[in-house]
Design an enzyme around this catalytic site. Structure first.
Site, PDB file in Angstrom:
ATOM      1  N   ASP A   1      31.423  29.621  28.631  1.00  0.00           N
ATOM      2  CA  ASP A   1      32.294  28.359  29.254  1.00  0.00           C
ATOM      3  C   ASP A   1      32.468  27.713  28.246  1.00  0.00           C
ATOM      4  OD1 ASP A   1      33.127  29.103  31.452  1.00  0.00           O
ATOM      5  OD2 ASP A   1      31.917  28.553  32.926  1.00  0.00           O
TER       6      ASP A   1
ATOM      7  N   ASP B   1      38.470  35.527  32.606  1.00  0.00           N
ATOM      8  CA  ASP B   1      38.821  34.108  32.567  1.00  0.00           C
ATOM      9  C   ASP B   1      38.075  34.145  31.065  1.00  0.00           C
ATOM     10  OD1 ASP B   1      37.690  34.196  35.074  1.00  0.00           O
ATOM     11  OD2 ASP B   1      36.979  32.581  35.304  1.00  0.00           O
TER      12      ASP B   1
HETATM   13  N1  GLY Z   1      37.172  30.248  34.416  1.00  0.00           N
HETATM   14  C1  GLY Z   1      36.907  29.385  36.320  1.00  0.00           C
HETATM   15  C2  GLY Z   1      38.114  29.461  37.493  1.00  0.00           C
HETATM   16  O1  GLY Z   1      39.074  29.888  36.695  1.00  0.00           O
HETATM   17  O2  GLY Z   1      38.139  29.575  38.125  1.00  0.00           O
END
Ligand code: GLY
Length: 393
Positions: A116, A176
Site C-alpha cells: 500500500d 488495487d
Molecule cells: N485497497 C483497498 C480497497 O479498495 O478497499
C-alpha cells in the site's frame, strides 16, 4: 438519499441544480466551498485526538470518527485532501495543515510489509511534492519506491499485495495494486533509475494478462505460485463472489491503466482503460446517476448500498482518460461530469455533519459487513482530485 438531497438544498449548498443554466454540471467553486467548510470541521474534530499514533481519519463508526495509524492503507488520503484543497486555493493555511498531516506518514517509506505504499505515501507526500517540489518529499518518494520494489518477484512478474491470510493465498496480488505503480513511475522520473519503471511495466502487463475476464471486468485477487509464476487461483476478498465485478476494483483498474498510459504511452494500456470504461458504463446494473452499487453483481440490486468512492475514482480517471482517448473524449467528459454532479448533489454530507467528511454513501467491504454506506477518506480524496482535474480542463 432523498433526505440528504433536501438537507443539502436547505443548507443552500445544492450544487448546479434544476434552475441552473447547466443543470447536469457540478459547480466546482461551490463544491470546493463545501469541501473547505467540511474539512475545517474535520480539523476541529481532530483536535480532540490525544493518541499520537492515530494520524488520519478513515471513516465514521457508529457516528464516531475512526482514526488510523500511518501503517493503515488509508492514512495518506486525509493529507491528500488537504493538499488538493491547497491546490485549489493556494492558501498558506492549507499548505501548513497539509504539511502537518503529511509528516506522520513519511515513516511508512521503510515499511515493506504491504503493497500500500502508493496509497499511503504517494497520495500524501507525492501529491505534496507535485505542488511544492520540496526536495525532502522527493527523497521520501525515492525511499518509498525502493521499499515497494522489494515486494516484486521476477518469477511472478508482480508485486505481492498482502502478507496476511497465508491460509488462503500464497502470493496474492489485488487489482488495487495498480494504483501503487504511480509511485514507481515517478521514482524513475525523479532518479533516472529505470528499475522502478520496469517493475511497474511488468506488474501492469502481468495484471492485464491474468486479472481480466473476456468482458474486461476484473477479479479482485489473483494468487500466484512464487516459484513458477503460475496462477493458482482467482478469487475475491471485498466483492460479492469470485466471479463478480467488485465496483471499486473496476475503478482501480480503469484508473490504473489510464495512469500507466500517462507514463508509458503504450497503446495497450490505453485500449485496456477504454475497454474497462466500456464494461463499467454498458453494465445493465449501472444506475442512472452513474454511482455504482458496491458490486455490479450484488444480488439484491437495486436494494444494495452504493459505493461513492468507486464513483469518485472513476470520475477522476475519466477526466484523465478523456485527454488520451480522442474518439471517446466527449463521452468520457460527459460521464465524468455526470458523476461529479451526482456526488455533489445526492451523496454530499450537509455542511456541519459527518464530522467533516465530504461524501457519504461509500462501501468499504460489504462481505465483512465493514464500512457499509459510510463516508470514506479515499472517496473524499478522489472526489477532490476529480474536481481539480475538471477545474484544469
Ligand atoms: N485497497 C483497498 C480497497 O479498495 O478497499
Amino acid at each position: 438519499m432523498k433526505n440528504i438531497h433536501i438537507a443539502a438544498l436547505a443548507a443552500g449548498l445544492f450544487i448546479g441544480g434544476v434552475n441552473s443554466s447547466n443543470a447536469q454540471k457540478v459547480n466546482v467553486k461551490k463544491a470546493f466551498q463545501h469541501a473547505e467548510l467540511q474539512t475545517d470541521l474535520m480539523l476541529k474534530e481532530l483536535t480532540a485526538n490525544k493518541n499520537a499514533n492515530l494520524v488520519s481519519p478513515r471513516t465514521l463508526e457508529k457516528g464516531e470518527l475512526k482514526l488510523v495509524a500511518s501503517k493503515d492503507w488509508t492514512s495518506g488520503f486525509f493529507p491528500g485532501v488537504l493538499w488538493y484543497l491547497y491546490e485549489n486555493d493556494h492558501s498558506a493555511k492549507r499548505m501548513k495543515e497539509a504539511k502537518q498531516f503529511t509528516v506522520p506518514i513519511e515513516k511508512e517509506k521503510d515499511n515493506g510489509t504491504t503493497h500500500d505504499m502508493g496509497f499511503k505515501v504517494y497520495c500524501s507526500v507525492g501529491t505534496g511534492y507535485q505542488l511544492t517540489k520540496d526536495a525532502h518529499y522527493k527523497e521520501v518518494l525515492i525511499e518509498s519506491a525502493k521499499t515497494l520494489s522489494t515486494r516484486f518477484n521476477p518469477k511472478t512478474g508482480v508485486i505481492r499485495s498482502w502478507d496476511h491470510s497465508r491460509d488462503k493465498w500464497v502470493n496474492p496480488t489485488i487489482i488495487d495494486n495498480m494504483l501503487n505503480l504511480e509511485l514507481l513511475f515517478e521514482a524513475t522520473r525523479l532518479t533516472g533509475d529505470s528499475s522502478f519503471y520496469k517493475i511497474a511495466v511488468s506488474h501492469a502487463n502481468t495484471t492485464m494478462k491474468n486479472h481480466f475476464r473476456a468482458d474486461y471486468s476484473s477479479y479482485h485477487v489473483v494468487d500466484y505460485d512464487p516459484n513458477t509464476g503460475a496462477v493458482l487461483k482467482r478469487t475475491t476478498h471485498q466483492g460479492y463472489s469470485d466471479a463478480s465485478a467488485w465496483a471499486r476494483g473496476q475503478a482501480w483498474g480503469l484508473y490504473g491503466y489510464t495512469m500507466c498510459y500517462r507514463y508509458t504511452h503504450n497503446v495497450a494500456y490505453l485500449k485496456q482503460a477504454e475497454h474497462i470504461a466500456h464494461y463499467i458504463f454498458s453494465h445493465p446494473n449501472m444506475p442512472k446517476d452513474l454511482v455504482p452499487y458496491w458490486d455490479f453483481n450484488a444480488p439484491g440490486i437495486p436494494n444494495e448500498p452504493r459505493d461513492a468512492s468507486a464513483a469518485a475514482v472513476i470520475s477522476s480517471a475519466l477526466y484523465e482518460l478523456s485527454a488520451y482517448s480522442k474518439a471517446n473524449r466527449a463521452d468520457y467528459l460527459k460521464k465524468a461530469d455526470k458523476i461529479l454532479y451526482s456526488l455533489s448533489t445526492d451523496y454530499i454530507a450537509p455542511v456541519g455533519t459527518a464530522k467533516g467528511f465530504i461524501l457519504l454513501h461509500s462501501t468499504g467491504s460489504k462481505p465483512s459487513n465493514s464500512e457499509v454506506d459510510v463516508p470514506l477518506s479515499y472517496g473524499d480524496y478522489y472526489y477532490l482530485e476529480a474536481l481539480n482535474r475538471k477545474a484544469k480542463l
